[in-house]
Scaffold this motif. Structure first.
Motif, mmCIF file in Angstrom:
data_model
loop_
_atom_site.group_PDB
_atom_site.id
_atom_site.type_symbol
_atom_site.label_atom_id
_atom_site.label_comp_id
_atom_site.label_asym_id
_atom_site.label_seq_id
_atom_site.Cartn_x
_atom_site.Cartn_y
_atom_site.Cartn_z
ATOM 1 N N LYS A 6 88.983 65.769 61.470
ATOM 2 C CA LYS A 6 88.761 66.564 62.825
ATOM 3 C C LYS A 6 89.627 65.146 63.874
ATOM 4 C CE LYS A 6 84.460 66.189 65.940
ATOM 5 N NZ LYS A 6 83.812 65.686 66.895
ATOM 6 N N GLU A 7 90.876 66.291 64.458
ATOM 7 C CA GLU A 7 90.959 66.239 65.071
ATOM 8 C C GLU A 7 90.218 65.297 66.736
ATOM 9 O OE1 GLU A 7 94.890 67.704 65.498
ATOM 10 O OE2 GLU A 7 95.005 67.398 62.745
ATOM 11 N N THR A 8 89.984 64.360 66.862
ATOM 12 C CA THR A 8 89.398 64.303 68.447
ATOM 13 C C THR A 8 89.780 63.139 69.414
ATOM 14 O OG1 THR A 8 87.086 64.370 68.985
ATOM 15 C CG2 THR A 8 88.022 63.088 67.283
ATOM 16 N N THR A 9 88.825 62.865 70.537
ATOM 17 C CA THR A 9 89.662 61.787 70.957
ATOM 18 C C THR A 9 88.611 60.806 71.204
ATOM 19 O OG1 THR A 9 89.204 62.934 73.712
ATOM 20 C CG2 THR A 9 91.244 62.810 72.585
ATOM 21 N N VAL A 10 88.670 59.414 70.951
ATOM 22 C CA VAL A 10 88.114 58.345 71.228
ATOM 23 C C VAL A 10 87.974 57.186 72.481
ATOM 24 C CG1 VAL A 10 87.666 58.162 68.784
ATOM 25 C CG2 VAL A 10 89.430 57.005 69.850
ATOM 26 N N TYR A 19 92.209 57.884 73.498
ATOM 27 C CA TYR A 19 93.067 57.530 72.779
ATOM 28 C C TYR A 19 93.244 58.570 71.612
ATOM 29 C CZ TYR A 19 96.286 55.778 68.587
ATOM 30 O OH TYR A 19 97.195 56.006 67.852
ATOM 31 N N PRO A 20 93.973 59.697 71.611
ATOM 32 C CA PRO A 20 93.829 60.909 70.186
ATOM 33 C C PRO A 20 94.124 60.193 68.786
ATOM 34 C CG PRO A 20 96.137 60.603 71.367
ATOM 35 C CD PRO A 20 95.137 59.357 71.752
ATOM 36 N N ALA A 21 92.785 60.825 68.025
ATOM 37 C CA ALA A 21 92.111 59.933 67.254
ATOM 38 C C ALA A 21 92.232 61.578 66.075
ATOM 39 C CB ALA A 21 91.135 59.347 67.000
ATOM 40 N N THR A 27 84.952 59.923 62.516
ATOM 41 C CA THR A 27 84.197 58.202 63.232
ATOM 42 C C THR A 27 85.495 57.591 62.920
ATOM 43 O OG1 THR A 27 82.930 57.526 60.580
ATOM 44 C CG2 THR A 27 81.865 58.138 62.461
ATOM 45 N N ILE A 28 85.902 56.691 62.594
ATOM 46 C CA ILE A 28 86.638 55.320 63.126
ATOM 47 C C ILE A 28 85.915 54.218 62.928
ATOM 48 C CG2 ILE A 28 89.222 54.183 63.162
ATOM 49 C CD1 ILE A 28 88.961 56.971 65.342
ATOM 50 N N PRO A 29 86.575 53.473 61.454
ATOM 51 C CA PRO A 29 86.870 54.026 60.257
ATOM 52 C C PRO A 29 85.520 55.111 59.628
ATOM 53 C CG PRO A 29 85.610 52.227 59.580
ATOM 54 C CD PRO A 29 85.511 52.057 61.525
ATOM 55 N N GLN A 102 101.122 57.369 60.406
ATOM 56 C CA GLN A 102 100.870 57.560 61.714
ATOM 57 C C GLN A 102 98.865 58.441 61.460
ATOM 58 O OE1 GLN A 102 103.469 60.893 63.443
ATOM 59 N NE2 GLN A 102 101.612 60.858 65.157
ATOM 60 N N HIS A 103 98.474 58.809 59.799
ATOM 61 C CA HIS A 103 96.899 59.706 60.030
ATOM 62 C C HIS A 103 96.315 58.563 59.798
ATOM 63 C CE1 HIS A 103 98.042 63.939 59.348
ATOM 64 N NE2 HIS A 103 99.186 62.751 59.279
ATOM 65 N N ILE A 104 97.211 56.735 59.307
ATOM 66 C CA ILE A 104 96.203 56.000 59.545
ATOM 67 C C ILE A 104 95.874 55.221 60.837
ATOM 68 C CG2 ILE A 104 96.258 53.680 58.153
ATOM 69 C CD1 ILE A 104 97.299 54.678 56.349
ATOM 70 N N ALA A 105 96.769 55.207 61.346
ATOM 71 C CA ALA A 105 96.932 54.770 62.879
ATOM 72 C C ALA A 105 95.913 55.281 63.522
ATOM 73 C CB ALA A 105 98.593 54.713 63.037
ATOM 74 N N ARG A 106 95.737 56.932 63.346
ATOM 75 C CA ARG A 106 95.607 57.508 64.303
ATOM 76 C C ARG A 106 93.341 57.632 63.816
ATOM 77 N NH1 ARG A 106 97.309 60.736 67.898
ATOM 78 N NH2 ARG A 106 99.924 61.012 67.373
ATOM 79 N N GLY A 107 93.538 56.851 63.081
ATOM 80 C CA GLY A 107 91.742 56.181 62.131
ATOM 81 C C GLY A 107 91.610 56.882 61.029
ATOM 82 N N MET A 108 91.700 57.011 60.345
ATOM 83 C CA MET A 108 92.484 58.572 58.938
ATOM 84 C C MET A 108 92.408 57.031 57.688
ATOM 85 S SD MET A 108 93.752 62.076 59.256
ATOM 86 C CE MET A 108 92.092 63.026 58.795
#
Length: 119
Positions: A6-10, A19-21, A27-29, A102-108
């Motif tokens: 899920k691409e979202t903002t948090v 932040y574009p997550a 959820t993050i993590p 980038q995927h990890i830094a954005r929360g995945m």
């Protein structure tokens, strides 16, 4: 185990800064996954059709063909695969699509716990 990319903002502070997550299940993590040594984990990744990017799953507890099982899933598609949880421990999981960092830094990212078979 089923997860939705899920691409979202948090919100990242008390000022409402967003932040574009990119997340697993929003959820993050991502969600904690817990299994027992010897279990077969059947996993499905659903990449929501509203997303703009391909996403993937890299379970560090899985011993599989990484080019096949960890392959990116395009928006609107899904991928199902399974693995045996052979070794007890705490393992990271993360999106394996490029650029991976980038995927990890954005929360995945998240954790998978494999409990010992005997407790």
């Amino acid at each position: 185990v089923t997860m939705h990319a899920k691409e979202t903002t948090v919100k990242i502070d008390n000022k409402g800064t967003e932040y574009p997550a990119w997340t697993f299940d929003g959820t993050i993590p991502g969600p904690l996954v817990r299994v027992t040594e010897g279990d077969t984990v059947e996993f499905t990744l659903i990449n929501n059709k509203e997303n703009k990017n391909s996403h993937a799953m890299d379970f560090h507890a899985a011993q599989v063909d990484v080019l096949g099982e960890f392959a990116p899933v395009k928006p609107g598609d899904s991928k199902k695969w399974s693995f045996e949880a052979k070794y007890p421990g705490v393992f990271m999981y993360h999106c394996g699509a490029m650029p991976m960092q980038q995927h990890i830094a954005r929360g995945m990212y998240g954790a998978l716990i494999v409990d010992p078979k005997g407790g």
